[in-house]
Design a protein around this motif. Structure first.
Motif, PDB file in Angstrom:
ATOM      1  N   ILE A  46      -3.620  -9.192 -10.012  1.00  0.00           N
ATOM      2  CA  ILE A  46      -2.894  -8.297  -8.932  1.00  0.00           C
ATOM      3  C   ILE A  46      -2.591  -6.996  -9.511  1.00  0.00           C
ATOM      4  CG2 ILE A  46      -0.550  -8.376  -7.673  1.00  0.00           C
ATOM      5  CD1 ILE A  46      -0.875 -11.385  -7.416  1.00  0.00           C
ATOM      6  N   SER A  47      -2.673  -5.984  -8.682  1.00  0.00           N
ATOM      7  CA  SER A  47      -2.102  -4.850  -9.136  1.00  0.00           C
ATOM      8  C   SER A  47      -1.827  -3.933  -7.971  1.00  0.00           C
ATOM      9  CB  SER A  47      -3.532  -3.803  -9.595  1.00  0.00           C
ATOM     10  OG  SER A  47      -3.140  -2.631  -9.936  1.00  0.00           O
ATOM     11  N   ILE A  48      -0.492  -3.559  -8.034  1.00  0.00           N
ATOM     12  CA  ILE A  48       0.212  -2.720  -6.860  1.00  0.00           C
ATOM     13  C   ILE A  48       0.350  -1.436  -7.330  1.00  0.00           C
ATOM     14  CG2 ILE A  48       0.759  -4.785  -5.898  1.00  0.00           C
ATOM     15  CD1 ILE A  48       3.730  -4.042  -6.915  1.00  0.00           C
ATOM     16  N   PRO A  49       0.706  -0.531  -6.473  1.00  0.00           N
ATOM     17  CA  PRO A  49       0.760   0.934  -6.706  1.00  0.00           C
ATOM     18  C   PRO A  49       2.240   1.068  -7.019  1.00  0.00           C
ATOM     19  CG  PRO A  49       0.505   0.862  -4.388  1.00  0.00           C
ATOM     20  CD  PRO A  49       0.269  -0.405  -4.937  1.00  0.00           C
ATOM     21  N   PHE A  50       2.659   2.267  -7.749  1.00  0.00           N
ATOM     22  CA  PHE A  50       4.112   2.308  -8.556  1.00  0.00           C
ATOM     23  C   PHE A  50       5.067   2.598  -7.177  1.00  0.00           C
ATOM     24  CE2 PHE A  50       7.676   4.889 -10.283  1.00  0.00           C
ATOM     25  CZ  PHE A  50       8.021   4.010 -11.152  1.00  0.00           C
ATOM     26  N   GLY A  51       6.154   2.037  -7.328  1.00  0.00           N
ATOM     27  CA  GLY A  51       7.498   2.124  -6.129  1.00  0.00           C
ATOM     28  C   GLY A  51       6.940   1.328  -5.237  1.00  0.00           C
ATOM     29  N   SER A  52       6.072   0.455  -5.336  1.00  0.00           N
ATOM     30  CA  SER A  52       6.007  -0.655  -4.254  1.00  0.00           C
ATOM     31  C   SER A  52       6.425  -2.153  -4.424  1.00  0.00           C
ATOM     32  CB  SER A  52       4.574  -0.579  -3.835  1.00  0.00           C
ATOM     33  OG  SER A  52       3.630  -1.185  -4.750  1.00  0.00           O
ATOM     34  N   ARG A  53       6.539  -2.999  -3.328  1.00  0.00           N
ATOM     35  CA  ARG A  53       6.955  -4.319  -3.910  1.00  0.00           C
ATOM     36  C   ARG A  53       6.044  -5.189  -2.720  1.00  0.00           C
ATOM     37  NH1 ARG A  53      11.160  -8.005  -1.272  1.00  0.00           N
ATOM     38  NH2 ARG A  53      11.686  -9.643  -3.215  1.00  0.00           N
ATOM     39  N   GLU A  54       5.279  -6.201  -3.227  1.00  0.00           N
ATOM     40  CA  GLU A  54       4.447  -7.039  -2.282  1.00  0.00           C
ATOM     41  C   GLU A  54       4.527  -8.364  -2.445  1.00  0.00           C
ATOM     42  OE1 GLU A  54       0.448  -5.402  -1.659  1.00  0.00           O
ATOM     43  OE2 GLU A  54       0.974  -3.342  -2.391  1.00  0.00           O
ATOM     44  N   VAL A  55       4.174  -9.286  -1.717  1.00  0.00           N
ATOM     45  CA  VAL A  55       4.488 -10.454  -1.575  1.00  0.00           C
ATOM     46  C   VAL A  55       2.783 -10.952  -1.409  1.00  0.00           C
ATOM     47  CG1 VAL A  55       5.220 -12.670  -0.609  1.00  0.00           C
ATOM     48  CG2 VAL A  55       6.483 -10.704  -0.687  1.00  0.00           C
ATOM     49  N   PHE A  56       2.375 -12.113  -2.169  1.00  0.00           N
ATOM     50  CA  PHE A  56       0.838 -12.801  -2.199  1.00  0.00           C
ATOM     51  C   PHE A  56       1.075 -14.412  -1.994  1.00  0.00           C
ATOM     52  CE2 PHE A  56       0.877  -8.636  -4.641  1.00  0.00           C
ATOM     53  CZ  PHE A  56      -0.136  -8.082  -4.016  1.00  0.00           C
ATOM     54  N   GLU A  57       0.238 -14.637  -1.316  1.00  0.00           N
ATOM     55  CA  GLU A  57       0.290 -16.106  -1.052  1.00  0.00           C
ATOM     56  C   GLU A  57      -1.109 -16.526  -1.954  1.00  0.00           C
ATOM     57  OE1 GLU A  57       2.171 -18.038   0.454  1.00  0.00           O
ATOM     58  OE2 GLU A  57       3.373 -16.142   1.199  1.00  0.00           O
TER      59      GLU A  57
END
Length: 95
Positions: A46-57
Motif C-alpha cells: 500500500i502506498s498513499i500520497p502525503f496528506g491523505s488517509r485511506e481505508v483498504f479491505e
C-alpha cells in the motif's frame, strides 16, 4: 501438532500526514489474538500520497501459536518489558 491457520477479512487504516503516520490492521471482533499468534495481510503493498488517509479491505492469514511458542513469547515479552525498568530520570541537570 500442526499450527491452526485460517483466512479472514480485515480492514487496513493508513494515514500519512504531518500529524499522523500509521497503518493499523483491524480484525473482526470475533478473532481474539493471543501471545505468539501471527497475522499476514494479503495483497499488494500500500502506498498513499502525503496528506491523505485511506481505508483498504483485504484478507489476512492468521496463524495460531502452539503452546510452546505461546509460552516462549510471554517469557520474551516479560524480559523486553523489564528493560524499561533500566530507564531512570535525573531531576538534576546533566553535566
Amino acid at each position: 501438532m500442526a499450527r491452526q491457520t485460517f483466512e479472514i477479512p480485515c480492514r487496513i487504516l493508513v494515514e500519512q500526514s504531518s500529524e499522523h503516520f500509521h497503518a493499523h490492521v483491524e480484525l473482526p471482533k470475533t478473532v481474539a489474538m493471543e501471545a505468539g499468534d501471527r497475522v499476514r495481510v494479503q495483497g499488494d503493498p500500500i502506498s498513499i500520497p502525503f496528506g491523505s488517509r485511506e481505508v483498504f479491505e483485504r484478507t489476512a492469514t492468521v496463524t495460531r501459536a502452539g503452546p510452546v511458542m505461546r509460552s516462549l513469547t510471554r517469557i520474551a515479552a516479560y524480559f523486553d518489558l523489564a528493560e524499561l525498568y533500566e530507564v531512570s530520570f535525573n531531576a538534576g541537570r546533566i553535566k
